[in-house]
Enzyme design. Sequence first.
Site, mmCIF file in Angstrom:
data_model
loop_
_atom_site.group_PDB
_atom_site.id
_atom_site.type_symbol
_atom_site.label_atom_id
_atom_site.label_comp_id
_atom_site.label_asym_id
_atom_site.label_seq_id
_atom_site.Cartn_x
_atom_site.Cartn_y
_atom_site.Cartn_z
ATOM 1 N N ARG A 27 72.045 5.244 -57.172
ATOM 2 C CA ARG A 27 70.169 4.055 -56.533
ATOM 3 C C ARG A 27 69.999 5.017 -55.604
ATOM 4 O O ARG A 27 71.292 5.414 -54.761
ATOM 5 C CB ARG A 27 70.958 2.721 -56.170
ATOM 6 C CG ARG A 27 70.263 2.597 -54.831
ATOM 7 C CD ARG A 27 70.111 1.273 -53.454
ATOM 8 N NE ARG A 27 69.384 -0.273 -54.671
ATOM 9 C CZ ARG A 27 68.874 -1.070 -54.069
ATOM 10 N NH1 ARG A 27 69.085 -1.938 -53.070
ATOM 11 N NH2 ARG A 27 68.765 -2.092 -55.657
ATOM 12 N N HIS A 83 62.420 0.926 -59.786
ATOM 13 C CA HIS A 83 63.209 -0.684 -59.732
ATOM 14 C C HIS A 83 63.376 -1.346 -60.986
ATOM 15 O O HIS A 83 63.063 -2.795 -61.048
ATOM 16 C CB HIS A 83 62.950 -1.361 -58.655
ATOM 17 C CG HIS A 83 64.389 -2.061 -57.542
ATOM 18 N ND1 HIS A 83 66.140 -2.168 -58.906
ATOM 19 C CD2 HIS A 83 64.461 -3.612 -57.151
ATOM 20 C CE1 HIS A 83 66.950 -2.597 -58.073
ATOM 21 N NE2 HIS A 83 66.748 -3.463 -56.811
ATOM 22 N N GLN A 131 65.630 -4.420 -61.315
ATOM 23 C CA GLN A 131 65.128 -6.161 -61.154
ATOM 24 C C GLN A 131 63.777 -7.098 -61.717
ATOM 25 O O GLN A 131 63.508 -7.791 -61.966
ATOM 26 C CB GLN A 131 64.009 -5.964 -60.279
ATOM 27 C CG GLN A 131 63.543 -7.117 -59.303
ATOM 28 C CD GLN A 131 64.355 -7.449 -58.631
ATOM 29 O OE1 GLN A 131 65.835 -7.058 -57.753
ATOM 30 N NE2 GLN A 131 64.571 -8.760 -58.647
ATOM 31 N N ASP A 140 56.727 -7.695 -51.828
ATOM 32 C CA ASP A 140 58.164 -7.041 -51.925
ATOM 33 C C ASP A 140 57.816 -6.914 -50.709
ATOM 34 O O ASP A 140 56.368 -6.500 -49.511
ATOM 35 C CB ASP A 140 58.284 -5.520 -52.156
ATOM 36 C CG ASP A 140 59.257 -5.166 -52.419
ATOM 37 O OD1 ASP A 140 59.851 -5.496 -51.966
ATOM 38 O OD2 ASP A 140 59.782 -3.784 -52.769
ATOM 39 N N CYS A 198 61.776 -9.920 -54.791
ATOM 40 C CA CYS A 198 63.260 -9.303 -55.574
ATOM 41 C C CYS A 198 64.277 -9.504 -54.242
ATOM 42 O O CYS A 198 65.461 -8.747 -54.687
ATOM 43 C CB CYS A 198 62.578 -7.454 -55.941
ATOM 44 S SG CYS A 198 62.391 -6.421 -53.966
ATOM 45 N N ARG A 225 69.633 -11.320 -61.361
ATOM 46 C CA ARG A 225 70.100 -9.790 -61.660
ATOM 47 C C ARG A 225 71.517 -9.881 -62.417
ATOM 48 O O ARG A 225 71.484 -8.714 -63.536
ATOM 49 C CB ARG A 225 70.488 -9.090 -59.939
ATOM 50 C CG ARG A 225 68.918 -10.031 -58.809
ATOM 51 C CD ARG A 225 68.649 -8.120 -59.693
ATOM 52 N NE ARG A 225 68.084 -6.964 -60.197
ATOM 53 C CZ ARG A 225 69.142 -6.183 -59.011
ATOM 54 N NH1 ARG A 225 68.202 -6.577 -57.751
ATOM 55 N NH2 ARG A 225 69.151 -5.197 -59.468
HETATM 56 N N1 NVA Z 1 60.743 -1.575 -52.345
HETATM 57 C C1 NVA Z 1 62.178 -1.873 -51.838
HETATM 58 C C2 NVA Z 1 63.016 -2.950 -52.679
HETATM 59 C C3 NVA Z 1 64.030 -2.985 -52.284
HETATM 60 C C4 NVA Z 1 65.169 -3.704 -53.134
HETATM 61 C C5 NVA Z 1 62.663 -0.677 -51.348
HETATM 62 O O1 NVA Z 1 62.896 0.678 -52.221
HETATM 63 O O2 NVA Z 1 63.698 -1.238 -50.308
HETATM 64 N N1 CP Z 2 66.595 -6.856 -54.705
HETATM 65 C C1 CP Z 2 68.129 -5.697 -54.935
HETATM 66 O O1 CP Z 2 68.346 -4.366 -55.710
HETATM 67 O O2 CP Z 2 68.380 -6.431 -53.632
HETATM 68 P P1 CP Z 2 69.449 -5.325 -52.562
HETATM 69 O O3 CP Z 2 68.681 -3.946 -52.551
HETATM 70 O O4 CP Z 2 70.534 -6.720 -52.040
HETATM 71 O O5 CP Z 2 70.487 -4.513 -54.485
#
Ligand code: NVA
Ligand code: CP
Length: 300
Positions: free
Chosen positions: A104, A131, A134, A219, A259, A287
Amino acid sequence: MTQKNFLTLLDFSPDTLRGLITRGIELKALRKAGTLHESLKNRILAMVFEKSSTRTRMSFEAGMAQLGGTAIFLSPRDTQLGRGEPIEDSARVLSRMADVIMIRTFEHEKIERFAACSEVPIINALTDLYHPCQLLADMQTWFEHRGEIQGKTVAWIGDGNNMCHSYINAARQYGFTLNIACPEGYDPDSSILQAAGESAVIVREPAEAADNADLVVTDVWASMGQEEEQALREKAFARYQVDTHIMQAAADDALFMHCLPAHRGEEVAAAVIDGQQSVVWDEAENRLHAQKALLEYLLQ
Ligand code: NVA
Ligand code: CP
């Protein structure tokens, strides 16, 4: 790069993506039945997190343990990655010890560079651009509740962000139409959108995008790394909240997904996320099952 990677949904064929959903549903049933299923015994997953996470970390770590393997958490705070060791060198070293690596991070280009130097499969656990994990969970959730998604209409209300990009790719791969409602200036990446052809279109107006939609998705307005833009974005997105009016414009049996983490009163009204049409807790649980299917596919 000879190993299988999962950097975007376009790395797998539509048949493989559908197979993962079927397998995720099977693995969920095995777990609910209390059946021990240790298909990845002695296998190691390295998890590199340069951003925060609750669901992704928990689901990958629990998933590996349930499959009989081990997951090792690595953060830039306490590894040499945070002190400037080159990504390429880190990839070479980690991939000689782990069987699969999950990352990540911020720039998508970083994960591509990592994958190019890795000897084992790389999983994108979120970048600024995509992502995909997800989406495996979201599609499994849709199939469990409603069956086939091909030919359906999905409304994306909000930022043209990493989740939106993965929904655009999902529209191509699973055969649904994506209506995107985002304020001007917050459109998804034009090349990702164009590559999807007629599968994904910008509709702009939230109620119009949601009109008769089978699934409504949103989101956060400010993603990780955009914290300083929060106030600016709250203004830009003020008309883009998924509220009961938006859900009324959608089909009577429409589902709502997010998500998570969610901000009630911003991108979604509490009445929607905590209401009858919301399947966000199934989505979060999936997930675990969907990624177990992914890990099995990459490692077997
Ligand atoms: N768009 C959000 C998704 C988090 C799971 C982010 O990147 O923070
Ligand atoms: N939806 C998701 O990826 O959640 P986290 O940021 O908690 O991993």
